[in-house]
Design a protein around this motif. Structure first.
Motif, mmCIF file in Angstrom:
data_model
loop_
_atom_site.group_PDB
_atom_site.id
_atom_site.type_symbol
_atom_site.label_atom_id
_atom_site.label_comp_id
_atom_site.label_asym_id
_atom_site.label_seq_id
_atom_site.Cartn_x
_atom_site.Cartn_y
_atom_site.Cartn_z
ATOM 1 N N HIS A 143 108.374 -80.718 -58.174
ATOM 2 C CA HIS A 143 108.884 -81.342 -56.962
ATOM 3 C C HIS A 143 107.821 -81.449 -55.865
ATOM 4 N N ARG A 144 106.638 -80.894 -56.099
ATOM 5 C CA ARG A 144 105.560 -80.977 -55.103
ATOM 6 C C ARG A 144 104.507 -82.019 -55.477
ATOM 7 N N LEU A 145 104.652 -82.662 -56.618
ATOM 8 C CA LEU A 145 103.599 -83.555 -57.105
ATOM 9 C C LEU A 145 103.348 -84.730 -56.169
ATOM 10 N N ALA A 146 104.385 -85.223 -55.522
ATOM 11 C CA ALA A 146 104.204 -86.394 -54.655
ATOM 12 C C ALA A 146 103.352 -86.082 -53.429
ATOM 13 N N LEU A 147 103.149 -84.789 -53.131
ATOM 14 C CA LEU A 147 102.258 -84.450 -52.018
ATOM 15 C C LEU A 147 100.845 -84.953 -52.273
ATOM 16 N N LEU A 148 100.464 -85.058 -53.539
ATOM 17 C CA LEU A 148 99.123 -85.541 -53.871
ATOM 18 C C LEU A 148 98.909 -86.980 -53.387
ATOM 19 N N ALA A 149 100.028 -87.739 -53.232
ATOM 20 C CA ALA A 149 99.920 -89.137 -52.809
ATOM 21 C C ALA A 149 99.647 -89.272 -51.321
ATOM 22 N N VAL A 150 99.897 -88.224 -50.558
ATOM 23 C CA VAL A 150 99.697 -88.305 -49.111
ATOM 24 C C VAL A 150 98.746 -87.242 -48.624
ATOM 25 N N GLU A 151 98.149 -86.478 -49.490
ATOM 26 C CA GLU A 151 97.372 -85.332 -49.088
ATOM 27 C C GLU A 151 95.943 -85.708 -48.787
ATOM 28 N N ALA B 223 108.625 -82.353 -52.498
ATOM 29 C CA ALA B 223 108.152 -83.722 -52.261
ATOM 30 C C ALA B 223 108.361 -84.542 -53.530
ATOM 31 N N PRO B 224 109.602 -84.902 -53.814
ATOM 32 C CA PRO B 224 109.867 -85.703 -55.012
ATOM 33 C C PRO B 224 109.452 -87.157 -54.806
ATOM 34 N N ALA C 199 118.995 -78.399 -49.470
ATOM 35 C CA ALA C 199 120.190 -77.954 -48.751
ATOM 36 C C ALA C 199 120.548 -76.519 -49.120
ATOM 37 N N ALA C 200 120.394 -76.163 -50.382
ATOM 38 C CA ALA C 200 120.775 -74.820 -50.840
ATOM 39 C C ALA C 200 119.845 -73.741 -50.308
ATOM 40 N N GLY C 201 118.565 -74.061 -50.127
ATOM 41 C CA GLY C 201 117.607 -73.039 -49.703
ATOM 42 C C GLY C 201 117.076 -73.200 -48.304
ATOM 43 N N GLY C 202 117.456 -74.278 -47.599
ATOM 44 C CA GLY C 202 116.913 -74.514 -46.265
ATOM 45 C C GLY C 202 115.467 -74.946 -46.290
ATOM 46 N N HIS C 203 115.040 -75.615 -47.368
ATOM 47 C CA HIS C 203 113.641 -75.973 -47.549
ATOM 48 C C HIS C 203 113.291 -77.294 -46.866
ATOM 49 N N HIS C 204 112.032 -77.413 -46.470
ATOM 50 C CA HIS C 204 111.529 -78.659 -45.889
ATOM 51 C C HIS C 204 111.226 -79.644 -47.022
ATOM 52 N N LEU C 205 111.533 -80.924 -46.767
ATOM 53 C CA LEU C 205 111.534 -81.919 -47.840
ATOM 54 C C LEU C 205 110.839 -83.188 -47.385
ATOM 55 N N LEU C 206 110.051 -83.781 -48.280
ATOM 56 C CA LEU C 206 109.392 -85.059 -48.031
ATOM 57 C C LEU C 206 109.708 -86.012 -49.168
ATOM 58 N N PHE C 207 110.252 -87.190 -48.823
ATOM 59 C CA PHE C 207 110.469 -88.245 -49.803
ATOM 60 C C PHE C 207 109.303 -89.225 -49.711
ATOM 61 N N VAL C 208 108.671 -89.520 -50.857
ATOM 62 C CA VAL C 208 107.565 -90.468 -50.916
ATOM 63 C C VAL C 208 107.950 -91.601 -51.865
ATOM 64 N N GLY C 209 107.904 -92.836 -51.364
ATOM 65 C CA GLY C 209 108.261 -93.955 -52.223
ATOM 66 C C GLY C 209 108.143 -95.280 -51.491
ATOM 67 N N PRO C 210 108.228 -96.398 -52.214
ATOM 68 C CA PRO C 210 108.067 -97.729 -51.606
ATOM 69 C C PRO C 210 109.252 -98.085 -50.724
ATOM 70 N N GLN D 123 117.974 -92.408 -58.740
ATOM 71 C CA GLN D 123 117.164 -91.428 -58.000
ATOM 72 C C GLN D 123 117.584 -89.992 -58.319
ATOM 73 N N HIS D 124 117.655 -89.663 -59.600
ATOM 74 C CA HIS D 124 118.136 -88.342 -60.013
ATOM 75 C C HIS D 124 117.204 -87.226 -59.534
ATOM 76 N N GLU D 125 115.896 -87.442 -59.619
ATOM 77 C CA GLU D 125 114.960 -86.416 -59.166
ATOM 78 C C GLU D 125 115.099 -86.185 -57.663
ATOM 79 N N ALA D 126 115.210 -87.254 -56.887
ATOM 80 C CA ALA D 126 115.332 -87.119 -55.437
ATOM 81 C C ALA D 126 116.661 -86.478 -55.051
ATOM 82 N N ARG D 127 117.738 -86.834 -55.745
ATOM 83 C CA ARG D 127 119.037 -86.203 -55.475
ATOM 84 C C ARG D 127 118.972 -84.710 -55.764
#
Length: 506
Positions: free
Chosen positions: A494-502, A388-389, A211-222, A200-204
């Protein structure tokens, strides 16, 4: 009691949210129809307080007998709930009975619930109540609340009290006030380490950037790919809270009744991590309850992270309720008696399956099932997600590898360095920094990449600014003053996975 005695007065504090308000407790004792009345209290609090105080006075050897006792909590228009005024009510009555001289109550504030035998019990919200005290005041509180009151380090003298008899002895000068307990070091429990996550290199990478920027994060996966496991490792990457933030968090926990009574401890500087279940109520999530609303999970996560697991299983009304605190960093809860405002500047970490069946390959969901599932997430909430990785199903090589993954401590060093860079530039994390200041460090290639994404409909106006903030964090992690095209491309990737839930209306 002489016939010319005046109304006796004592001081207490009421809370509306985290806002402390001084209360004057008045007491008059006369001959007449026997009774004990408390004016100015909300709901049944007055009747209950009257019975407790009358019994506690008798236990302390000062029964009011067959007399009329009239007490008042002023100002009357302020909401007053709970048993925090018991001790002040009893002391005011004792002053009116001339058991205590009026001078004994000068500069004294009293907070505590009385047991029927006169013991003083802990009450919530002692720490934020100190804001209503004046310099040099003496605060009498239950033994179990003394450590909490002392942790603020203010100018007030904190006096632990075990029972009403001790309070009388201290106020009359017949007993030496006991000192509040000295703070003891907190031994925090260990947090899960990022080294436990294989692959899970992309998600890590996205978790480090968040954590470095205080950004909101969404994990999308099975299911089973490690989304929740990754999210639970975020606390090990976040920098410690400063003293002001730790004090504010302690005040929120105090109002919520979550501080350990009697525990003498220094302020907890660990960023909070809250993970409510998707079956939670709106009051539990945003704040609420009867009377004056109590803090919800969004406030208990203040200056830390809120994990919203199984995001698309949550009711849409609850998810939309997150929009105000995500945008403004506060939550307002209106009730008939008062509207309270609690801080709620948290970092959202969410996780979801891409579809109801959760299958990464060979999805069996119908188009209608997918639409219903994805419509729970509104467009405005999607726009507030920075990263959203895609989290993919692990391969056998990832599970069976002997190569150790990078530990949280190593990642936390890079996160801390990036945070310091951001704070030197704008005094806050990139997620909250003035956007004009960040644009000033945007190179030509970065500007072009963002403009093309907006023209292509990949980003909205808000999404443009959020992608810019992520790109700035990527540059900070790399130690560069200016953002370039590669930073923007990674931020957009890192925002591409938003398309899966948008499936949201924009």
């Amino acid at each position: 009691m002489s016939s010319g005695a005046k109304v006796a007065r004592a001081r207490a504090v009421t809370l509306i949210g985290l806002d402390a308000h001084a209360i004057t407790v008045e007491a008059e004792v006369t001959q007449g129809l026997p009774g004990f009345s408390v004016l100015g209290a909300s709901g049944s609090a007055g009747r209950e307080a009257a019975d407790r105080v009358r019994a506690a006075l008798a236990a302390a050897g000062c029964p009011v007998g067959a007399r009329k006792v009239l007490t008042s909590l002023a100002p009357a228009e302020l909401p007053k709930v709970g048993a925090r005024f018991d001790l002040a009510l009893a002391v005011a009555v004792l002053a009116r009975l001339e058991v205590l001289p009026p001078a004994a109550l000068e500069g004294v504030v009293l907070l505590g619930e009385l047991a029927l035998d006169g013991a003083v019990r802990s009450v919530p919200g002692v720490l934020p109540s100190l804001a209503a005290l004046e310099s040099g005041d003496r605060l009498l509180v239950a033994d179990d609340d003394a450590a909490e009151a002392a942790v603020s380090g203010g100018s007030a003298e904190i006096v632990p009290i075990s029972d009403l008899g001790e309070a009388v002895a201290v106020l009359r000068g017949r007993s030496t006030p006991r000192r509040a307990p000295e703070p003891t070091a907190i031994v925090p429990p260990p947090v899960p380490d990022l080294a436990d996550v294989q692959g899970q290199h992309e998600a890590r990478r996205a978790l480090e950037v968040a954590a470095a920027g205080g950004h909101h994060l969404l994990f999308v996966g099975p299911p089973g790919c490690g989304k929740s496991m990754l999210a639970e490792r975020l606390p090990g990457l976040l920098p410690s809270l400063d003293a002001d933030a730790a004090l504010q968090l302690a005040a929120i926990r105090s109002v919520a009744g979550l501080l350990d009574p009697g525990r003498a401890a220094v302020l907890d500087t660990r960023p909070p991590f809250r993970a409510p279940h998707h079956g939670t109520t709106q009051a539990a999530l945003l704040g609420g309850g009867s009377g004056i609303a109590r803090p919800g999970e969004v406030s208990l996560a203040h200056r830390g992270a809120l994990l919203v697991d199984e995001l698309l299983e949550w009711p849409r009304r609850l998810l939309d309720g997150l929009r105000e605190p995500l945008q403004e960093g506060v939550v307002r809860v209106a009730r008939s008696r008062a509207t309270v405002r609690y801080p709620a500047a948290f970092q959202l970490i969410a996780a979801t399956n891409p579809c109801p069946c959760g299958s990464a390959d060979g999805c069996r969901c119908s188009v209608q099932d997918l639409q219903r599932y994805r419509q729970r997430l509104s467009g405005p909430l999607v726009d507030r997600l920075d990263l959203a990785p895609a989290v993919r199903r692990l391969a056998a090589d990832d599970v069976l590898t002997d190569h150790p993954a990078e530990r949280s401590a190593e990642v936390a060093e890079r996160v801390a360095a990036a945070r310091r860079t951001a704070e030197e530039r704008s005094a806050t994390a990139n997620a909250d920094a003035p956007i004009a200041l960040l644009r000033a460090s945007c190179g030509t290639g970065a500007r072009q990449g963002l403009a093309q994404a907006v023209d292509a409909g990949v980003l909205t106006g808000r999404g443009h600014d959020r992608a810019l903030r992520v790109a700035r964090t990527l540059a900070d992690l790399d130690g560069r003053d200016r953002m370039d095209r590669a930073d923007v491309d990674e931020a957009l990737g890192h925002r591409l996975a938003l398309l899966a839930v948008e499936g949201a209306d924009r």
